[in-house]
Design a protein around this motif. Structure first.
Motif, PDB file in Angstrom:
ATOM      1  N   ARG A  81       0.801  -1.220   0.000  1.00  0.00           N
ATOM      2  CA  ARG A  81       0.000   0.000   0.000  1.00  0.00           C
ATOM      3  C   ARG A  81       0.835   1.272   0.000  1.00  0.00           C
ATOM      4  O   ARG A  81       0.588   2.194  -0.781  1.00  0.00           O
ATOM      5  N   VAL A  82       1.801   1.392   0.905  1.00  0.00           N
ATOM      6  CA  VAL A  82       2.577   2.637   0.989  1.00  0.00           C
ATOM      7  C   VAL A  82       3.417   2.863  -0.267  1.00  0.00           C
ATOM      8  O   VAL A  82       3.385   3.961  -0.851  1.00  0.00           O
ATOM      9  N   PRO A  83       4.175   1.876  -0.757  1.00  0.00           N
ATOM     10  CA  PRO A  83       4.930   2.095  -1.996  1.00  0.00           C
ATOM     11  C   PRO A  83       4.044   2.455  -3.185  1.00  0.00           C
ATOM     12  O   PRO A  83       4.423   3.272  -4.023  1.00  0.00           O
ATOM     13  N   ALA A  84       2.864   1.849  -3.257  1.00  0.00           N
ATOM     14  CA  ALA A  84       1.960   2.148  -4.377  1.00  0.00           C
ATOM     15  C   ALA A  84       1.516   3.605  -4.347  1.00  0.00           C
ATOM     16  O   ALA A  84       1.444   4.268  -5.390  1.00  0.00           O
ATOM     17  N   LEU A  85       1.216   4.121  -3.162  1.00  0.00           N
ATOM     18  CA  LEU A  85       0.803   5.521  -3.046  1.00  0.00           C
ATOM     19  C   LEU A  85       1.962   6.452  -3.389  1.00  0.00           C
ATOM     20  O   LEU A  85       1.764   7.490  -4.041  1.00  0.00           O
TER      21      LEU A  85
ATOM     22  N   TRP B 185       3.605  -6.694 -11.558  1.00  0.00           N
ATOM     23  CA  TRP B 185       2.253  -6.228 -11.260  1.00  0.00           C
ATOM     24  C   TRP B 185       1.980  -6.247  -9.762  1.00  0.00           C
ATOM     25  O   TRP B 185       2.583  -7.031  -9.020  1.00  0.00           O
ATOM     26  N   PRO B 186       1.048  -5.419  -9.300  1.00  0.00           N
ATOM     27  CA  PRO B 186       0.604  -5.549  -7.904  1.00  0.00           C
ATOM     28  C   PRO B 186       0.024  -6.942  -7.682  1.00  0.00           C
ATOM     29  O   PRO B 186      -0.509  -7.564  -8.600  1.00  0.00           O
ATOM     30  N   SER B 187       0.135  -7.425  -6.458  1.00  0.00           N
ATOM     31  CA  SER B 187      -0.269  -8.808  -6.180  1.00  0.00           C
ATOM     32  C   SER B 187      -1.738  -9.052  -6.484  1.00  0.00           C
ATOM     33  O   SER B 187      -2.119 -10.141  -6.937  1.00  0.00           O
ATOM     34  N   TRP B 188      -2.605  -8.047  -6.259  1.00  0.00           N
ATOM     35  CA  TRP B 188      -4.033  -8.254  -6.521  1.00  0.00           C
ATOM     36  C   TRP B 188      -4.298  -8.500  -7.998  1.00  0.00           C
ATOM     37  O   TRP B 188      -5.268  -9.186  -8.351  1.00  0.00           O
ATOM     38  N   ALA B 189      -3.464  -7.955  -8.880  1.00  0.00           N
ATOM     39  CA  ALA B 189      -3.632  -8.201 -10.313  1.00  0.00           C
ATOM     40  C   ALA B 189      -3.126  -9.590 -10.690  1.00  0.00           C
ATOM     41  O   ALA B 189      -3.723 -10.275 -11.525  1.00  0.00           O
ATOM     42  N   ARG B 190      -2.037 -10.012 -10.075  1.00  0.00           N
ATOM     43  CA  ARG B 190      -1.499 -11.346 -10.380  1.00  0.00           C
ATOM     44  C   ARG B 190      -2.411 -12.456  -9.866  1.00  0.00           C
ATOM     45  O   ARG B 190      -2.505 -13.518 -10.477  1.00  0.00           O
TER      46      ARG B 190
ATOM     47  N   ASP C  90      -7.699 -11.176 -21.492  1.00  0.00           N
ATOM     48  CA  ASP C  90      -7.143 -10.464 -22.641  1.00  0.00           C
ATOM     49  C   ASP C  90      -8.249  -9.848 -23.499  1.00  0.00           C
ATOM     50  O   ASP C  90      -9.343 -10.412 -23.584  1.00  0.00           O
ATOM     51  N   PRO C  91      -7.952  -8.709 -24.147  1.00  0.00           N
ATOM     52  CA  PRO C  91      -6.763  -7.879 -23.991  1.00  0.00           C
ATOM     53  C   PRO C  91      -6.777  -7.179 -22.628  1.00  0.00           C
ATOM     54  O   PRO C  91      -7.823  -6.691 -22.211  1.00  0.00           O
ATOM     55  N   HIS C  92      -5.644  -7.125 -21.964  1.00  0.00           N
ATOM     56  CA  HIS C  92      -5.596  -6.636 -20.591  1.00  0.00           C
ATOM     57  C   HIS C  92      -4.860  -5.304 -20.494  1.00  0.00           C
ATOM     58  O   HIS C  92      -4.082  -4.953 -21.384  1.00  0.00           O
ATOM     59  N   PRO C  93      -5.084  -4.550 -19.425  1.00  0.00           N
ATOM     60  CA  PRO C  93      -4.377  -3.280 -19.235  1.00  0.00           C
ATOM     61  C   PRO C  93      -2.881  -3.515 -19.069  1.00  0.00           C
ATOM     62  O   PRO C  93      -2.461  -4.523 -18.494  1.00  0.00           O
ATOM     63  N   PRO C  94      -2.057  -2.582 -19.533  1.00  0.00           N
ATOM     64  CA  PRO C  94      -0.610  -2.730 -19.380  1.00  0.00           C
ATOM     65  C   PRO C  94      -0.154  -2.427 -17.960  1.00  0.00           C
ATOM     66  O   PRO C  94      -0.909  -1.885 -17.142  1.00  0.00           O
TER      67      PRO C  94
ATOM     68  N   LEU D  89      -0.987   2.575 -11.762  1.00  0.00           N
ATOM     69  CA  LEU D  89      -1.827   3.717 -11.415  1.00  0.00           C
ATOM     70  C   LEU D  89      -3.023   3.283 -10.584  1.00  0.00           C
ATOM     71  O   LEU D  89      -3.381   3.934  -9.596  1.00  0.00           O
ATOM     72  N   LEU D  90      -3.654   2.182 -10.978  1.00  0.00           N
ATOM     73  CA  LEU D  90      -4.795   1.675 -10.223  1.00  0.00           C
ATOM     74  C   LEU D  90      -4.373   1.281  -8.812  1.00  0.00           C
ATOM     75  O   LEU D  90      -5.107   1.513  -7.844  1.00  0.00           O
ATOM     76  N   ASP D  91      -3.202   0.690  -8.686  1.00  0.00           N
ATOM     77  CA  ASP D  91      -2.700   0.267  -7.378  1.00  0.00           C
ATOM     78  C   ASP D  91      -2.514   1.475  -6.468  1.00  0.00           C
ATOM     79  O   ASP D  91      -2.864   1.449  -5.284  1.00  0.00           O
ATOM     80  N   GLY D  92      -1.978   2.561  -7.027  1.00  0.00           N
ATOM     81  CA  GLY D  92      -1.836   3.785  -6.241  1.00  0.00           C
ATOM     82  C   GLY D  92      -3.172   4.357  -5.826  1.00  0.00           C
ATOM     83  O   GLY D  92      -3.340   4.820  -4.693  1.00  0.00           O
TER      84      GLY D  92
END
Length: 275
Positions: free
Chosen positions: A25-29, A84-89, A95-99, A105-108
């Motif tokens: 959380r903190v690194p993403a922000l 990727w952030p863990s929630w995405a993995r 597909d097609p998926h966001p890069p 950005l979503l993680d932040g």
């Protein structure tokens, strides 16, 4: 090799996934603040921690997601997957998926949204999603929760990013702010008369899916189901959608699995149900 989906995790795996998610959380922000600063915005002024800031912050992120489009590689061949952030993995991406830059950005935004929500509801905390229903959509997910409500914060931002990337109607700032207000209300107290059952159930049948919506949805918002059917049938890969009861559908979508259909329906309803 793809990471284990939240739905298939053991309790030990879910516990480790929660710890990893919280640690991010903190690194993403911090990365979000840097990204906003790189695009000539003063992150200190924009990310001021107020509820009202959710709209302009999301507008900025949503616009960038639309610019980034979709990743050129498939999920199987995307070399950025380990970053990727863990929630995405561990989540159900298709597909097609966001890069990777979009996912960052979503993680932040998830981290920022969590700060806003916890400021409004100090009792909210991270925990593993649980429910007495074994296939509940949030089972094993890292959720922000109180005693009577839990929410997986990346869900609707990711849904909107897919909308943007595919040229469809994404959530705008006021819409994300309205969703945030509804989440605060739900975290603060259980609304009288509102069922805590899943919004939708999906059962795989031979050659199709049997879909049931929670009965109160159709009773209270009768026009919503027709709108849902119209948008679902417009999705790539959906062959047909037939309504055979007040709250029951048969969906022919050969290239989707049960989990993907359930997630799409749940997120669509979360977005469009009135607060």
């Amino acid at each position: 090799m793809a990471a284990t989906l939240y739905e298939w995790m053991t309790p030990q795996q879910a516990d480790e996934a929660l710890r990893r998610f919280v640690a991010e959380r903190v690194p993403a922000l911090q990365r979000l603040r840097s990204a906003l600063a790189d695009h000539d915005r003063a992150p200190g002024a924009l990310l001021d921690g107020t509820l009202e800031s959710v709209a302009p912050v999301w507008e900025r992120i949503a616009g960038r997601c639309a610019e980034l489009g979709v990743a050129p590689e498939t999920l199987e061949n995307d070399p950025t997957r380990d970053s990727w952030p863990s929630w995405a993995r561990h989540g159900k991406l298709v597909d097609p998926h966001p890069p990777a830059p979009t996912l960052a950005l979503l993680d932040g935004f998830v981290s920022y949204l969590a700060e806003v929500l916890v400021a409004a509801v100090p009792g909210a905390h991270w925990r593993i999603g649980e429910h007495r229903i074994s296939d509940h959509p949030l089972l094993n997910y890292p959720v922000l929760a109180t005693d009577h409500h839990q929410v997986f914060l990346p869900a609707l931002p990711l849904y909107s990013a897919y909308q943007s990337a595919h040229g469809r109607d994404p959530m705008d700032g006021p819409e994300m702010l309205a969703h945030t207000r509804r989440t605060i209300s739900a975290l603060r107290r259980a609304a009288p008369g509102v069922s805590q059952e899943p919004l939708v159930s999906v059962v795989a049948e031979v050659g199709c899916f049997d879909v049931g919506l929670r009965t109160d949805i159709v009773e209270q918002h009768p026009a919503l189901l027709e709108r849902l059917v119209a948008e679902l049938v417009d999705r790539d890969g959906v062959g047909s959608v037939h309504r055979y009861g007040p709250a029951a559908l048969v969906v022919d979508v050969p290239d989707w699995d049960e989990l993907r259909l359930k997630l799409w329906l749940t997120l669509w309803l979360q977005r469009h149900l009135p607060g």
